[in-house]
Design an enzyme around this catalytic site. Structure first.
Site, PDB file in Angstrom:
ATOM      1  CE  LYS A 142      -1.785   2.754   2.618  1.00  0.00           C
ATOM      2  NZ  LYS A 142      -1.888   4.154   1.667  1.00  0.00           N
ATOM      3  CB  SER A 196       3.793   9.059  11.397  1.00  0.00           C
ATOM      4  OG  SER A 196       2.608   8.265  11.662  1.00  0.00           O
ATOM      5  CB  THR A 197       5.783   7.530  16.015  1.00  0.00           C
ATOM      6  OG1 THR A 197       7.480   7.482  15.755  1.00  0.00           O
ATOM      7  CG2 THR A 197       5.915   6.884  17.340  1.00  0.00           C
ATOM      8  CD  GLU A 218      13.193   0.717   9.626  1.00  0.00           C
ATOM      9  OE1 GLU A 218      13.577   1.577  10.392  1.00  0.00           O
ATOM     10  OE2 GLU A 218      13.778  -0.423   9.489  1.00  0.00           O
ATOM     11  CB  CYS A 253      12.912   8.924   8.662  1.00  0.00           C
ATOM     12  SG  CYS A 253      13.945   7.836   7.724  1.00  0.00           S
ATOM     13  CD  GLU A 351       9.525  12.418  11.931  1.00  0.00           C
ATOM     14  OE1 GLU A 351       8.484  11.952  12.003  1.00  0.00           O
ATOM     15  OE2 GLU A 351      10.536  11.783  11.462  1.00  0.00           O
TER      16      GLU A 351
HETATM   17  P1  NAD Z   1       2.132   8.229   7.850  1.00  0.00           P
HETATM   18  O1  NAD Z   1       2.464   7.511   9.009  1.00  0.00           O
HETATM   19  O2  NAD Z   1       1.093   9.495   7.793  1.00  0.00           O
HETATM   20  O3  NAD Z   1       1.793   7.241   6.511  1.00  0.00           O
HETATM   21  C1  NAD Z   1       2.462   6.189   6.350  1.00  0.00           C
HETATM   22  C2  NAD Z   1       1.704   5.221   5.684  1.00  0.00           C
HETATM   23  O4  NAD Z   1       0.720   4.568   6.583  1.00  0.00           O
HETATM   24  C3  NAD Z   1       0.902   5.733   4.432  1.00  0.00           C
HETATM   25  O5  NAD Z   1       0.827   4.703   3.479  1.00  0.00           O
HETATM   26  C4  NAD Z   1      -0.488   5.981   5.143  1.00  0.00           C
HETATM   27  O6  NAD Z   1      -1.464   5.785   4.059  1.00  0.00           O
HETATM   28  C5  NAD Z   1      -0.527   4.947   5.927  1.00  0.00           C
HETATM   29  N1  NAD Z   1      -1.388   5.096   6.997  1.00  0.00           N
HETATM   30  C6  NAD Z   1      -1.829   6.544   7.709  1.00  0.00           C
HETATM   31  N2  NAD Z   1      -2.973   6.396   8.428  1.00  0.00           N
HETATM   32  C7  NAD Z   1      -3.270   5.058   8.541  1.00  0.00           C
HETATM   33  C8  NAD Z   1      -4.099   4.254   9.638  1.00  0.00           C
HETATM   34  N3  NAD Z   1      -4.722   4.993  10.390  1.00  0.00           N
HETATM   35  N4  NAD Z   1      -4.077   2.772   9.383  1.00  0.00           N
HETATM   36  C9  NAD Z   1      -3.128   2.320   8.700  1.00  0.00           C
HETATM   37  N5  NAD Z   1      -2.460   2.931   7.658  1.00  0.00           N
HETATM   38  C10 NAD Z   1      -2.130   4.205   7.810  1.00  0.00           C
HETATM   39  O7  NAD Z   1       3.569   8.867   7.262  1.00  0.00           O
HETATM   40  P2  NAD Z   1       3.870   9.980   6.075  1.00  0.00           P
HETATM   41  O8  NAD Z   1       3.526  11.165   6.359  1.00  0.00           O
HETATM   42  O9  NAD Z   1       3.369   9.398   4.932  1.00  0.00           O
HETATM   43  O10 NAD Z   1       5.439   9.778   6.283  1.00  0.00           O
HETATM   44  C11 NAD Z   1       6.234  10.578   6.955  1.00  0.00           C
HETATM   45  C12 NAD Z   1       6.534   9.740   8.298  1.00  0.00           C
HETATM   46  O11 NAD Z   1       7.231   8.544   7.898  1.00  0.00           O
HETATM   47  C13 NAD Z   1       7.686  10.445   9.083  1.00  0.00           C
HETATM   48  O12 NAD Z   1       7.405  10.534  10.555  1.00  0.00           O
HETATM   49  C14 NAD Z   1       8.894   9.982   8.878  1.00  0.00           C
HETATM   50  O13 NAD Z   1       9.738   9.859   9.895  1.00  0.00           O
HETATM   51  C15 NAD Z   1       8.559   8.727   8.647  1.00  0.00           C
HETATM   52  N6  NAD Z   1       9.519   7.686   7.777  1.00  0.00           N
HETATM   53  C16 NAD Z   1      10.216   6.760   8.406  1.00  0.00           C
HETATM   54  C17 NAD Z   1      11.481   6.055   7.713  1.00  0.00           C
HETATM   55  C18 NAD Z   1      12.263   5.173   8.480  1.00  0.00           C
HETATM   56  O14 NAD Z   1      12.891   4.345   7.827  1.00  0.00           O
HETATM   57  N7  NAD Z   1      12.426   5.141   9.749  1.00  0.00           N
HETATM   58  C19 NAD Z   1      11.449   6.477   6.437  1.00  0.00           C
HETATM   59  C20 NAD Z   1      10.823   7.232   5.855  1.00  0.00           C
HETATM   60  C21 NAD Z   1       9.709   8.086   6.461  1.00  0.00           C
END
Ligand code: NAD
Length: 448
Positions: A142, A196-197, A218, A253, A351
């Protein structure tokens, strides 16, 4: 415009993945056969690199210079690495009793749900798919709402490469619908997540409420970039500070979003950093000469501007702010630097995921370690010093998955990537990632 998948689409994809796994069309092929298909896919990514790079830039606003040079060829290289390693990992025969033969093998888990963010859309997907597919799993991917295009194109290329139907399934759609459906699905055997966390936390809940499927996370970061006064080459340090926070407009990230600098060199370093910031001109991400593009969306930019407003009350605004003169959309945020930020300030703890740097001075080594570790995240850290003794004293005490010494963001497919604390606990990349997609199986033969 890409259609949103719903829960029914997630069900269909999981069912297709399940059928493919159970009938062995991929899971029971030899490692070498899987290798051949994935090497072809890696080559197809390279053959279509120009198109994929444009798709990635159109979706996420990433610089075409970066998607062409790093994201797309980097994705192909990672896939190739996993394809090449898979026929070189033997099983084990541990010493047991006489007349016993215990065989320990790695078995694929089944259907893997992979949920990824928008900041490195194809690359993060490949971080998950490569080790999952090469070990024989089926995958339902996804992509993030803002960046589904390269994932969809990858699925077409996978068919062209000879990956059997049903082995890789891509379902774009809203996280709370499609992501949640995968997280709670009784027929998904494992979840691998980058994001995200807050959402990572939800996936652990989904697993607890459903089948106790393993979840690999991650998540976010707030990485410290620690500069000691004995780092002699401040120009190199300044280049690292800039790359550490402004690469991909800070949407990384592991972005080095906290600069901790020893007071004796603070002025000299900041002078160099601010001089470089003044030279960064935001521009069109499709122009190969552009050094800074927009954020992924106006929504994300608004979020970042909110933090900048908070920062005005917490530190001294040294560069940037909320406006980019003459920018074509509200998705642009200028490179922004705040000085004199207290370690517990909001902009030093949250963050921001944008081009905002919080600078905090320190006096002693102990203080630097305490401030660096004073975060709920623990993804990465950087450390600058020309003292070998100091490097060896400080690096082990920094609570971070990767500590880069005299550089920022050290990363390689051969090296594990992941965090401590609320940055998650999975490890992408390297042979260690294979552990997330396989279970150890013992077959014990009594031959007396
Ligand atoms: P996000 O957590 O909003 O979304 C990540 C994924 O989760 C997306 O595909 C989103 O559609 C899905 N998602 C969102 N809400 C959901 C829910 N309620 N239930 C199930 N799935 C859901 O993150 P983002 O805004 O897309 O990306 C930014 C975040 O990603 C930042 O916190 C960043 O640090 C993190 N990130 C971490 C790494 C790592 O390797 N540690 C790498 C890249 C990004």
């Amino acid at each position: 415009m890409v259609a949103d998948g719903g829960e029914a689409d997630a069900d269909l994809a999981v069912a297709a993945a399940r059928r493919a796994f159970d009938d062995g069309r991929w899971s029971r092929r030899s490692a070498r056969e899987r290798q051949e298909v994935l090497l072809r896919l890696a080559q197809l990514i390279l053959d279509n690199a120009a198109e994929l790079a444009v798709l990635e830039t159109l979706d996420a606003g990433k610089l075409i210079a970066d998607t062409s040079a790093f994201d797309i060829p980097g994705s192909a290289a990672i896939l190739k690495w996993y394809a090449e390693i898979i026929d070189k990992i033997p099983g084990e025969i541990p010493p047991t009793g006489e007349g016993d033969l215990a065989l320990v093998t790695r078995e694929p888990l089944g259907v893997v749900g992979a949920i990824v963010p928008w900041n490195y859309p194809l690359e993060t997907a490949i971080w998950k798919l490569a080790p999952a597919l090469v070990t024989g799993n089926s995958v339902v991917l996804k992509p993030a709402e803002d960046s589904p295009l390269t994932a969809l194109r990858l699925a077409e290329l996978a068919i062209q490469a000879g990956l059997p139907d049903g082995v890789l399934n891509v379902v774009p759609g809203p996280g709370p619908v499609v992501g949640r459906a995968l997280g709670r699905h009784p027929d998904v055997d494992a979840i691998t997540f980058t994001g995200s966390t807050a959402v990572g936390r939800l996936f652990m809940t989904y697993a607890g409420e459903s089948t106790l499927k393993p979840v690999w996370l991650e998540c976010g970061g707030k990485s410290a970039n620690v500069v000691f006064a004995d780092a002699a080459d401040l120009d190199r340090v300044a280049d690292g500070v800039i790359a550490g926070i402004f690469t991909n407009q800070g949407q990384v990230c592991s972005a080095n979003s906290r600069l901790l600098v020893q007071r004796a060199v603070q002025d000299a370093l900041l002078e160099r950093v601010l001089d470089r910031v003044r030279g960064i001109r935001p521009g069109d991400p499709l122009d190969p000469a552009t050094a800074m593009g927009p954020l992924v969306s106006v929504k994300q930019a608004e979020r970042v501007r909110g933090f900048i407003e908070t920062g005005r009350g917490e530190g001294t605004l040294l560069a940037g702010g909320s406006e980019v003169a003459g920018s074509p959309t509200a998705a642009y945020v200028p490179p922004t630097v705040f000085g004199d930020v207290a370690p517990d300030a909001v902009i030093a703890q949250e963050e921001i995921f944008g081009p905002v740097l919080a600078v905090t001075p320190f006096d002693t080594e102990e203080e630097a370690i305490r401030i660096a570790n004073g975060s709920r995240y623990g993804l990465a850290a950087s450390l600058w010093s020309d003292s070998l003794a100091r490097v060896h004293r400080v690096a082990p005490r920094l609570r971070a998955g990767t500590v880069s010494v005299n550089r920022v963001d050290a990363i390689d497919v051969a090296v594990p990537f992941g965090g401590f604390g609320q940055s998650g606990f999975g490890r992408d990349l390297s042979a260690h990632a294979l552990d997330q997609y396989t279970g150890l199986k013992t077959t014990w033969i009594d031959y007396r």
